[in-house]
Design a protein around this motif. Structure first.
Motif, PDB file in Angstrom:
ATOM      1  N   ILE A   3      -0.810  49.447   7.699  1.00 53.99           N
ATOM      2  CA  ILE A   3      -0.786  47.970   7.758  1.00 53.99           C
ATOM      3  C   ILE A   3      -0.425  47.433   6.372  1.00 53.99           C
ATOM      4  O   ILE A   3      -0.990  47.873   5.366  1.00 53.99           O
ATOM      5  N   THR A  88      -6.600  55.101   8.001  1.00 53.77           N
ATOM      6  CA  THR A  88      -5.832  53.857   8.101  1.00 53.77           C
ATOM      7  C   THR A  88      -5.449  53.430   6.687  1.00 53.77           C
ATOM      8  O   THR A  88      -6.293  53.437   5.786  1.00 53.77           O
ATOM      9  N   VAL A  90      -4.163  50.376   4.327  1.00 59.87           N
ATOM     10  CA  VAL A  90      -3.940  48.934   4.209  1.00 59.87           C
ATOM     11  C   VAL A  90      -3.352  48.694   2.828  1.00 59.87           C
ATOM     12  O   VAL A  90      -4.009  48.966   1.816  1.00 59.87           O
ATOM     13  N   LEU A 127       2.330  47.528  11.228  1.00 62.21           N
ATOM     14  CA  LEU A 127       2.020  46.109  11.386  1.00 62.21           C
ATOM     15  C   LEU A 127       2.022  45.446  10.000  1.00 62.21           C
ATOM     16  O   LEU A 127       1.498  46.014   9.042  1.00 62.21           O
ATOM     17  N   THR A 128       2.623  44.270   9.933  1.00 49.80           N
ATOM     18  CA  THR A 128       2.688  43.531   8.665  1.00 49.80           C
ATOM     19  C   THR A 128       2.175  42.116   8.886  1.00 49.80           C
ATOM     20  O   THR A 128       2.649  41.417   9.788  1.00 49.80           O
ATOM     21  N   ARG A 177       6.971  43.909  14.460  1.00 51.59           N
ATOM     22  CA  ARG A 177       6.042  44.392  13.435  1.00 51.59           C
ATOM     23  C   ARG A 177       5.401  43.287  12.605  1.00 51.59           C
ATOM     24  O   ARG A 177       4.254  43.439  12.153  1.00 51.59           O
ATOM     25  N   LEU A 198      -4.601  41.187  15.315  1.00 54.37           N
ATOM     26  CA  LEU A 198      -4.714  42.654  15.360  1.00 54.37           C
ATOM     27  C   LEU A 198      -5.126  43.122  16.746  1.00 54.37           C
ATOM     28  O   LEU A 198      -4.666  44.126  17.240  1.00 54.37           O
TER      29      LEU A 198
END
Ligand SMILES: Nc1ncnc2c1ncn2[C@@H]1O[C@H](COP(=O)(O)OP(=O)(O)OP(=O)(O)O)[C@@H](O)[C@H]1O
Ligand SMILES: Cc1cn([C@H]2C[C@H](O)[C@@H](COP(=O)(O)O)O2)c(=O)[nH]c1=O
Length: 198
Positions: A3, A88, A90, A127-128, A177, A198
C-alpha cells in the motif's frame, strides 16, 4: 499487500500511513511502515542528497535518476523481502511521486520517468491512497508544524497546485489502484475515509 500513500507536501500522508499501519497491527497483521525517498540505508543516503540539497542543485532529469536509484535499493532491501515474508508494506510515497513531481510539475518528463520505472522498478503498489488537500491548507499545516522546509516545500504555492492537479490525474490514469481521499478535517476523520475505501 503493498500500500502506498501519496499527495502534496503537508497533505497528511505520513500521519495517515502511520495510523493505517497501527490499525492493521492492532488487527494482528505484520506491517512494515516505510518511506521514500529512503526506507533502506542506501536510499536514506540518497535522500540526504536530494531533499536536503540546495535549491537548484539537480536538474529534473538527474532527480529522476536519483529517486529511481533510491527506489531500486528500497525495493531490493526492504519492500521485496517484507512482501516475500508475508508482511504488509505501507509506504509513504512510491513511484507516483516521481510521475507527478519530476514527470509533470518540475518539467515535462513523463516519458523519461516511465522508461526509468520500466527499466529499474517494474512493480506498482496493490493500492494507493492519494490524500487530496487544498495546497493552501497543506502549507498552513506545514507552517504550524514549524522546522526547516525541505527543498520541494520551498517551491511555493503554484508548484503545489500543479502537484495537486497531477496527483488527482493519477486517479483517472490508474483507476484500479488509486483512491482519491478527501484530506480535509481532523486526522481521525481522514483515517475513517481510508478504512472505508480499504
Ligand atoms: N487531518 C489533519 N488536520 C490537521 N493537521 C494535520 C492533519 N494531518 C496531519 N496534520 C499535521 O500536519 C503536518 C503535516 O502532516 P504529515 O507530516 O502527516 O504530512 P505529510 O504529507 O507527510 O507532509 P510532508 O510531505 O511534508 O512530510 C503535521 O504537523 C501533522 O501533525
Ligand atoms: C519519492 C519522491 C519524493 N519527491 C519529493 C517530495 C517531497 O517534497 C520530498 C520528500 O519529502 P517528504 O517530506 O518525505 O514527503 O521529495 C520527489 O520529488 N520525487 C519522488 O519520487
Amino acid at each position: 499487500m503493498f500500500i502506498s500513500f501519496e499527495g502534496i507536501d503537508g497533505c497528511g500522508k505520513s500521519t495517515q500511513a502511520r495510523l493505517l499501519a497501527d490499525a492493521l497491527r492492532a488487527e494482528g497483521r505484520a506491517v512494515v511502515l516505510t518511506r521514500e525517498p529512503g526506507g533502506s540505508p542506501g536510499a536514506e543516503e540518497i535522500r540526504r542528497l536530494l531533499v536536503e540539497g540546495a535549491g537548484e542543485r539537480w536538474s529534473a532529469e538527474t532527480e529522476c535518476l536519483l529517486f529511481t536509484a533510491a527506489r531500486r535499493d528500497h525495493l531490493e532491501r526492504t519492500i521485496r523481502p517484507a512482501l516475500a515474508a508475508g508482511q504488509t508494506v505501507v509506504t509513504d510515497r512510491f513511484a507516483d511521486s516521481t510521475r507527478v513531481y519530476q514527470g509533470a510539475a518540475r518539467g515535462d518528463l513523463r516519458a523519461l520517468v516511465d522508461r526509468m520505472h520500466d527499466l529499474a522498478i517494474g512493480v506498482e503498489p496493490d493500492l494507493t491512497f492519494v490524500i487530496d488537500l487544498d495546497p493552501a491548507t497543506a502549507l498552513g499545516r506545514g507552517i504550524a508544524r514549524g522546522g526547516a522546509e525541505d527543498r520541494f516545500e520551498s517551491l511555493g504555492l503554484d508548484f503545489q497546485r500543479r502537484l495537486a492537479q497531477g496527483f488527482r490525474a493519477l486517479a483517472q490514469e490508474f483507476p484500479a489502484r488509486v483512491r482519491l481521499i478527501d484530506g480535509s478535517g481532523v486526522a481521525d476523520d481522514v483515517a475513517a475515509r481510508i478504512r472505508a475505501a480499504l
